[in-house]
Scaffold this active site. Structure first.
Site, short mmCIF file in Angstrom:
data_model
loop_
_atom_site.label_atom_id
_atom_site.label_comp_id
_atom_site.label_asym_id
_atom_site.label_seq_id
_atom_site.Cartn_x
_atom_site.Cartn_y
_atom_site.Cartn_z
N GLU A 167 4.88 -2.13 2.76
CA GLU A 167 3.66 -1.92 1.98
C GLU A 167 3.21 -0.46 2.00
OE1 GLU A 167 0.65 -4.66 3.31
OE2 GLU A 167 1.77 -6.42 2.67
N GLU A 366 6.98 -11.44 3.03
CA GLU A 366 5.83 -11.98 3.75
C GLU A 366 5.14 -12.95 2.82
OE1 GLU A 366 2.92 -9.17 5.35
OE2 GLU A 366 4.52 -7.91 6.12
#
Ligand code: BGP
Length: 465
Positions: A167, A366
């Site tokens: 991220e 995720e």
């Protein structure tokens, strides 16, 4: 009942990160999270720091057995830059860290768990942030590439899946726009420079990786992606969603996966007076750094509408072009700050990757379904915590993923966030996501029911609903 069967050799497991699990034993250096906690402990939920985590450093053998109990065939975690590198200028490594990561990797491999190793999970070394401004500085970009190369050389023969960043937009948002990561600055121009520098750091690491020609190893990137859904079909709302998509998704996805820097992005940044400093050599490095796979993290959908109120911040943020919007008809997770639940977003993400990003091999890196300790309750007579709420939602998301795979999406796995409830930045242990509860007093790992369901799924590659 319908049976949903996933491709053979699908990767099933969980994701975590070094800093959120290892604990601080024998760490060579501090990261910004240690530093920030020393400065402002009140910013952290119940004041809990990353020192008090799952203690993987000591308990990795037991935990690899715990992975097997819930059927994992793969697991992602990260190497901590501030653990591995003792001296950032000379690149001297910490031998204790080398031994720890080697032992941990060996333990996973010996037990049939494919390790996927990430190099950066929000954890800038404190010294590099304080001396040079972290990724504000191109010197630190080069130091990251050096660290990455060191990691590839040390562990490259054991790790088949490398990831440069998890991220990468989040440290930009948290550290430079919205004040939820150190250094807590609010500076749109600096934010864009940091974003560019992170993309450059990724590109340099990818080039270093490719130069080593490691056999059987691939390099990829993990991005948090969500489509931007609009309030209605008006042209104004569609334009708002276009900007949100450009600034939050394509800003990283296009350079890192397609090796293209969108002209529209350059135009928007110029319009806002926040164009970063770049050189043509740097742009060339970015547009030639090929990744072989993509990981996508998904938690909540983004909903936007055209801006109605005036924009009153005195610095640039993407919200200059839209407003966030709460869907009045949405379903919400009461255990995760009322975040919207939208399983179809997984299908939309998969189709976007398939149709607009060359159907690159990707995995759901995720997917997190948060509950709190109170809602999970205490273990029953069977010793298990009843988190069937989690299983129900996981099924709904996997049905959507399955639909996309049936239509040709090139998805090769699913990792749930996370393995054992872990420390999560400012939220500390507020939201629980794990297959195992972590008892904060004793460090005990307490199994949850969802793990039994997941084991069946991972073993058979299918589930019925
Ligand atoms: C992701 C991060 C993880 C993790 C997770 C849950 O964005 O990659 O590191 O923390 O979010 O976050 P939270 O506990 O804040 O809900």
């Amino acid at each position: 009942m319908t049976k949903y069967t996933f491709p053979q050799n699908f990767m099933w497991g969980a994701a975590a990160s070094g800093i959120q699990t290892e604990g601080s034993t024998n760490k060579a250096n501090d990261s910004i999270w240690d530093l920030w906690h020393q400065k402002s402990p009140e910013r952290f939920y119940r004041g809990i720091s990353s020192e008090t985590v799952t203690d993987t450093y000591h308990r990795y053998q037991e935990d690899v057995q715990n992975m097997k109990k819930v059927g994992f065939n793969s697991f992602r975690t990260s190497i901590q830059w501030s653990r591995l590198i003792k001296d950032y200028e000379t690149g001297e490594v910490c031998q204790d860290a080398v031994a720890f990561y080697n032992n941990y990797l060996d333990e996973m491999i010996a037990n049939g768990i494919e390790p996927m190793m990430n190099l950066y999970h929000f954890d800038m070394p404190a010294e590099l942030q304080e001396k040079f401004g972290g990724f504000e500085s191109k010197k630190v970009v080069d130091m990251f590439a050096d660290y990455a190369e060191t990691a590839f050389k040390l562990f490259g023969h054991k790790v088949k899946y490398w990831i440069t960043f998890n991220e990468p937009i989040v440290p930009v948002e948290g550290g430079y726009l919205y004040d939820f990561h150190y250094p807590c600055k609010k500076d749109g121009k600096l934010a864009v420079q940091v974003a560019f520098n992170i993309i450059l750091a990724h590109a340099k690491a990818v080039h270093r990786f490719n130069a080593l020609e490691l056999e059987n190893s691939k390099i990829g990137i993990v991005l948090n992606l969500t489509p931007s859904y609009t309030r209605n079909d008006s042209e104004e709302d569609k334009k708002a969603a276009w900007y949100a998509d450009l600034l939050f998704n394509r800003s990283f996805l296009d350079p890192m996966v397609k090796n293209e820097i969108p002209q529209e992005l350059c135009d928007v940044l110029e319009e806002q007076g926040v164009t970063p400093e770049t050189t043509s050599k740097e742009v060339e490095l970015i547009t030639t750094a090929k990744v072989e796979f993509l990981g996508v993290n998904y938690y909540v959908p983004r909903r936007v509408k055209a801006r109605e109120a005036s924009y009153d911040l005195d610095y640039f943020t993407p919200e200059v072009y839209f407003e966030n919007y709460v869907n009045p008809e949405g379903r919400f997770n009461p255990y995760r700050d009322n975040n919207e639940i939208l399983p179809t977003a997984v299908y939309d993400i998969a189709k976007n990757v398939q149709e607009n990003y060359g159907n690159i091999p990707w995995y759901l890196a995720e997917i997190g379904i948060a509950m709190d300790v109170e809602s999970e309750g205490e273990p029953g007579e069977d010793g298990l915590i009843d988190d069937s709420f989690r299983t129900g939602l996981m099924k709904e998301h996997l049905v959507q993923l399955h639909r996309a795979i049936q239509e040709g999406s090139n998805c090769f796995g699913v990792h749930q966030w996370t393995f054992i409830d872990n420390w999560s930045w400012l939220n500390s242990f507020k939201r629980r996501y794990g297959f195992y509860r972590l008892d904060l007093e004793t460090g005990d790992r307490i199994p949850k029911k969802h793990g039994l369901w997941f084991k069946e799924l991972a073993t058979t590659g299918s589930f019925e609903d």
